[in-house]
Structure formats: structure tokens, C-alpha cells
Motif scaffolding. Structure first.
Motif, mmCIF file in Angstrom:
data_model
loop_
_atom_site.group_PDB
_atom_site.id
_atom_site.type_symbol
_atom_site.label_atom_id
_atom_site.label_comp_id
_atom_site.label_asym_id
_atom_site.label_seq_id
_atom_site.Cartn_x
_atom_site.Cartn_y
_atom_site.Cartn_z
ATOM 1 N N THR A 68 -48.934 -19.167 -18.895
ATOM 2 C CA THR A 68 -48.883 -20.508 -18.314
ATOM 3 C C THR A 68 -48.451 -21.551 -19.341
ATOM 4 N N THR A 69 -48.497 -21.218 -20.625
ATOM 5 C CA THR A 69 -48.064 -22.148 -21.679
ATOM 6 C C THR A 69 -46.603 -21.920 -22.061
ATOM 7 N N GLU A 70 -45.966 -20.941 -21.427
ATOM 8 C CA GLU A 70 -44.593 -20.602 -21.774
ATOM 9 C C GLU A 70 -43.643 -20.956 -20.631
ATOM 10 N N ASN A 71 -42.331 -20.749 -20.886
ATOM 11 C CA ASN A 71 -41.305 -21.054 -19.880
ATOM 12 C C ASN A 71 -41.057 -19.886 -18.937
ATOM 13 N N ARG A 233 -45.577 -26.948 -16.513
ATOM 14 C CA ARG A 233 -44.640 -26.618 -17.593
ATOM 15 C C ARG A 233 -43.433 -27.545 -17.550
ATOM 16 N N ASN A 236 -44.521 -30.932 -18.976
ATOM 17 C CA ASN A 236 -44.648 -30.864 -20.435
ATOM 18 C C ASN A 236 -43.282 -30.815 -21.104
#
Length: 539
Positions: A68-71, A233, A236
Motif C-alpha cells: 500500500t506504500t508502493e506504486n 497513493r 501522496n
């Protein structure tokens, strides 16, 4: 009796046709896998690859949460983790992408059998086998080759479903779209494009494409698990990346889909070599109404580019070649269709030969300028890996062999490239060395913030419990930023050094330059604490 003989003759003829397809598919696969294996092991790991390898060390549930913190969602990482049960060798892990990439031309051949004759389908498959961007992303531990494969399967199923309306093809579309979404989020463009194709064809007669709607209702429900991370994402990314769309970016996308490279900023050469692609594409768009399946693919292509341009105008640009790589099979299909409309057989042969010659030249350039071409895909790669592609691993091994107790490793370069050395070194050292990235500010997520463990970012030498007796500084800049007197007294200091002033701290705390080793653009500079300061530390 006569009918029986006729039936047997038809079956025998169909079987021979099937055998021809198998032979041609085998030939295409052989070409594709050969091109993807050549020089597959000639490069060290790079930051983006290491990021995925760090994830494979987690459990499947942890990968889901961390993604979930990545693309990109977790499907490719899950597959790589399973693949890694057999071996964790870098070549083996890259081989998975090579397999996915080698299957793409096979699917494109099958798409071609729905659009063209067998000879043209062979040509279509070979174009995808020799495509430089498809080769490049088949030689990386990244999700792109799997994503293009799933998109190609979706295109294949969609074209056959338009012809037959058979459930099995709609299921193929739905499964490919779902797995594609959990591989890379741009699959939403494919699904939106497929819906628009059906809507343009049948308008509000929903019963005519009810099978697509029923299956994709289920797909949408299963996609809901990732909708919150999807929008978070994007928000961000909008905060971190301020770049907007330019005409130059649009041109680079079409260079990317054609030759795959601008030949190290030789734009005139790239322009001429891309002319055969561009002319065929324009002719294909102009004549798309001649074939219903080509019309569908053209709508898919144009809608995706349009959506990307609109989003790139409203927020940070997403118009990058690697993101739109999945359009490449459609791009080639439109080129072939465009040139197919040329009435003169001689002229048609000439222009198609020009397309293939451009691809062959691109391949020749790619493999003979292997490191340099990677600048088109990896920022500053050639400046760093300009010797043999293994500068990182060699310097990492050299430092590991020489570092002693009470010494640490600090990565210090221009902030835009600092992560490029830090994360590969962490991987090569197995996170067993006292290793830090020097930065007063938190790293942004696109620079690897989420991969840092507690204590791995160092804002100042004051943060250390005690001063180490030696410091190995790894830099991708010139080593003069660490040792030059004028840099220390600020007369020639670069602006970013004012903020993250490791050279000044080394001087202030009494560290003296001892030795350095450089391979390519990677330098390891060793500093030792002066005898006076060392005495104070011992006390």
C-alpha cells in the motif's frame, strides 16, 4: 462415404494448420527468450529491483500490507516470492521476468491470427520479440513484463469475445483484468477502454454485453480491497512529484514504443528511425474502421493516451513510457494494419522491412551500448556503472572485506541519487553491516522511505552513541566533495551540501582522509579518526 472422406480431409487440413502455428510459435519463443537471456546477468541490482527483493523477505500478508506504500499492488511480488523458493540467485530471479516477457510475443501472435493472416501474425510476434523496451523490462526484477503479458491476454480474450460472445473468452478478459490490476494499477485504463468499446458499439443495449458487465461487477468488488490504497497513493504522489505533461514527454513516449531509445539524446537519428512506426500508426488510425477488431484496439489505445494526458494535466504526469508499455502490442497491431492497406505489394514490403530494420538497429545499439542505453531507463545509470555493470557489487564487496570493528558505512551523494547506492549496498551486505544513509530530512517515499528500518537514517554524526574510529563514505558524486579544501570552506560548495554537510562534520570531529577506491562512478572513501580524537573516544 464421400462426405466422410471430405470430413477427414478437412480435419487433416486443420491439423496441419495447427501444426504450422505450433512451429511458428516455437520459433517466436526461441527468438524472444534468446534476446532476453543475452546479457541478462550483466548488471548489478538497481534500487527499484532491490525494493521488490526486500518485500519478498516478508510474509504474503505483510507484502499485501506493505504494498500500500508502493506504486504497485502485490501480485508480482507474491509470484516472485514463490519463484524464490527454488533459488534466490539474482539471475534466477530475473529469469522469471524473462519468461513473462518471452510469452508476450506468443500472445501477440495469437492476437494476430484474429486480425491478420499467418504471415502477418508471424511478423507481429517477431516485432514484439525484438522490441527493445519489452526486452529491457524482461531483464529486470520488476512487474512490467507480467503486466504487459496480462494486458495482452486481456486484448486476446476481448477480441475473441467480440467475435463469439463465448463465456470462456469473457472469463479470460475478467481474470486477466483482475490479476493485471493487482499487478499494476494502469489496468483500470484497459478496463475503462474495453467498456467504452462495447458502449460505442451497442450503446444502451446492455444485454448485448451483459456477460462482460456481470463478470466485471465481480472484478470491481474484488478490486475494492485496493481502492483506498489506490487513491491514497495517487494523492501522496501528487504531493511529492510536481512534474507536469510536456510535448517533449509525449514525443518520448512514441520514441519509447517504437525504437525504445533516443540513442543517448541523438534525437535526429531517433526521429528518422521512428518514421516507419509513426507513418504506419497514422495509417492504421485512419483506416481503423475497416476492421471491427482493429477499431476496438484503436479505441483502447486512444482512450488510454487521452486519460493519461488528462490526468497528467490535472496533477503530476503519469505519461511515462514504462507506464504505457502495455500499449505496445496495440501500437504494433495498428502499424501492421496501416501498412496492410497499402495496395502496392512492393511498397508494402519495403515499408514493413523499414520497420523491422529500425528494430534490428535498435537491438544492435541496445546490446553494444548496454550500459549507456540504460540511461534511457535508469537515471544516471551509465555515469555510475560505466565500467562493466558491476560497480556496486564490487565496491560493496571491497568495503565488506576491509571494514573493521568500530567502523561504519555512510552513504552520501546528491539527495536525488543517494538511495541508488544505499539500498543495493544494504542488499549486498545482507543488512549485516553498520550502514546509514546521511540525510537530515526524512526520505520521500519515492526515494525509499518505507524501506528504511529504525536507525538507518543518520542526520548527523552527533546522533551516534559514540564516534566510530573509521567511516567508509560511499558516494556517487566526485570524491572531491569530501576532501576538497574549498568545499570545506564553502567557496565551491554545492547547495545541497549546505543542508547535509557531512564533509564539514568529518572535519569538525577530526576525521582524516585515509584512502579511497573507485569503480565506475561509485567511490568508497575511508576516513579515520585522528589520534587525538581517537584518544578522547577511548577515554
Amino acid at each position: 462415404m464421400k462426405n466422410l472422406k471430405t470430413t477427414n480431409h478437412v480435419r487433416k487440413f486443420s491439423l496441419n494448420l495447427y501444426r504450422y502455428d505450433i512451429i511458428l510459435l516455437s520459433f517466436i519463443f526461441f527468438c524472444a527468450i534468446l534476446l532476453r537471456l543475452y546479457r541478462l546477468f550483466d548488471l548489478d541490482l538497481w534500487f527499484d529491483e532491490v525494493a521488490i527483493l526486500f518485500q519478498t523477505e516478508m510474509s504474503f500478508a505483510e507484502i499485501w500490507s506493505f504494498s500500500t506504500t508502493e506504486n504497485f499492488p502485490p501480485f508480482y511480488t507474491w509470484m516472485l516470492k514463490v519463484w524464490g523458493y527454488f533459488s534466490t540467485d539474482i539471475g534466477w530471479l530475473r529469469f522469471l521476468s524473462a519468461i513473462f516477457g518471452s510469452l508476450i510475443p506468443l500472445v501477440c501472435y495469437l492476437i494476430g491470427r484474429e486480425l491478420f493472416n499467418r504471415k502477418e501474425s508471424l511478423y507481429f510476434g517477431l516485432l514484439c520479440a525484438f522490441s527493445v523496451p519489452l526486452i529491457y523490462y524482461s531483464q529486470n526484477i520488476r512487474m512490467y513484463s507480467l503486466f504487459v503479458l496480462l494486458c495482452s491476454l486481456s486484448f486476446l480474450g476481448f477480441i475473441k469475445a467480440l467475435k463469439t460472445n463465448a463465456w470462456k473468452y469473457w472469463v479470460l478478459v475478467a481474470v486477466s483484468n483482475l490479476l493485471g490490476f493487482y499487478t499494476f494499477l494502469f489496468m483500470v485504463f484497459v478496463m475503462a477502454g474495453e467498456f467504452l468499446v462495447l458502449f460505442f458499439r451497442d450503446r444502451f443495449r446492455f444485454t448485448r454485453y451483459s456477460r462482460f458487465l456481470y463478470l466485471h461487477l465481480l472484478v470491481f468488488i474484488l478490486m475494492l480491497f485496493w481502492m483506498v490504497p489506490f487513491f491514497e497513493r495517487y494523492i501522496n504522489l501528487s504531493r511529492e512529484v510536481q512534474a507536469h505533461i510536456t510535448l517533449g514527454q509525449i514525443a518520448k513516449v512514441f520514441f519509447f514504443l517504437g525504437t525504445g531509445t533516443d540513442f543517448s539524446d541523438k534525437y535526429l537519428l531517433a526521429f528518422f528511425l521512428n518514421i516507419p512506426f509513426a507513418l504506419g500508426f497514422i495509417m492504421g488510425i485512419r483506416s481503423w474502421k475497416d476492421n471491427k477488431q482493429i477499431t476496438a484496439l484503436a479505441i483502447l489505445f486512444c482512450c488510454t493516451v487521452l486519460f493519461s494526458c488528462v490526468l497528467s494535466t490535472l496533477g503530476p504526469t503519469i505519461l511515462y513510457g514504462r507506464y504505457l508499455l502495455f500499449l505496445l502490442p496495440i501500437y504494433f497491431a495498428l502499424i501492421l494494419h496501416g501498412y496492410k492497406s497499402v495496395k502496392s505489394k512492393i511498397l508494402r514490403t519495403v515499408v514493413l522491412s523499414a520497420v523491422f530494420i529500425s528494430l534490428l538497429y535498435s537491438n544492435l545499439y541496445y546490446y553494444t551500448h548496454y550500459l549507456k542505453v540504460h540511461d534511457d531507463f535508469r537515471y544516471l545509470w551509465y555515469e555510475v556503472e560505466r565500467v562493466d555493470g558491476h560497480s556496486f557489487s564490487k565496491i560493496a564487496r571491497e568495503v565488506e572485506n576491509q571494514i573493521t570493528e568500530q567502523e561504519i558505512i555512510v552513504h552520501y551523494s546528491d539527495p536525488s541519487i543517494r538511495s541508488f547506492s544505499f539500498f543495493p549496498f544494504l542488499y549486498y551486505h545482507g543488512r549485516e553491516q553498520p550502514e546509514y544513509i546521511y540525510s537530515k530530512d526524512d526520505l520521500p517515499q519515492h526515494a525509499g522511505y518505507q524501506y528504511l528500518r529504525t536507525g538507518e537514517r543518520l542526520g548527523s554524526l552527533d546522533e551516534l552513541a559514540e564516534l566510530p574510529k573509521g567511516i567508509w563514505v560511499i558516494t556517487l558524486n566526485s570524491s572531491t566533495i569530501l576532501t576538497d579544501y574549498e568545499t570545506l570552506v564553502e567557496t565551491t560548495r554545492q547547495s545541497w551540501i549546505h543542508h547535509d554537510n557531512l564533509p564539514g562534520e568529518l572535519d569538525y570531529f577530526g576525521y582524516k582522509y585515509n584512502q579511497s577506491s573507485s569503480i565506475g562512478g561509485v567511490t568508497a572513501a575511508h576516513f579515520i579518526l585522528s589520534d587525538e580524537e581517537k584518544h578522547q573516544v577511548d577515554k
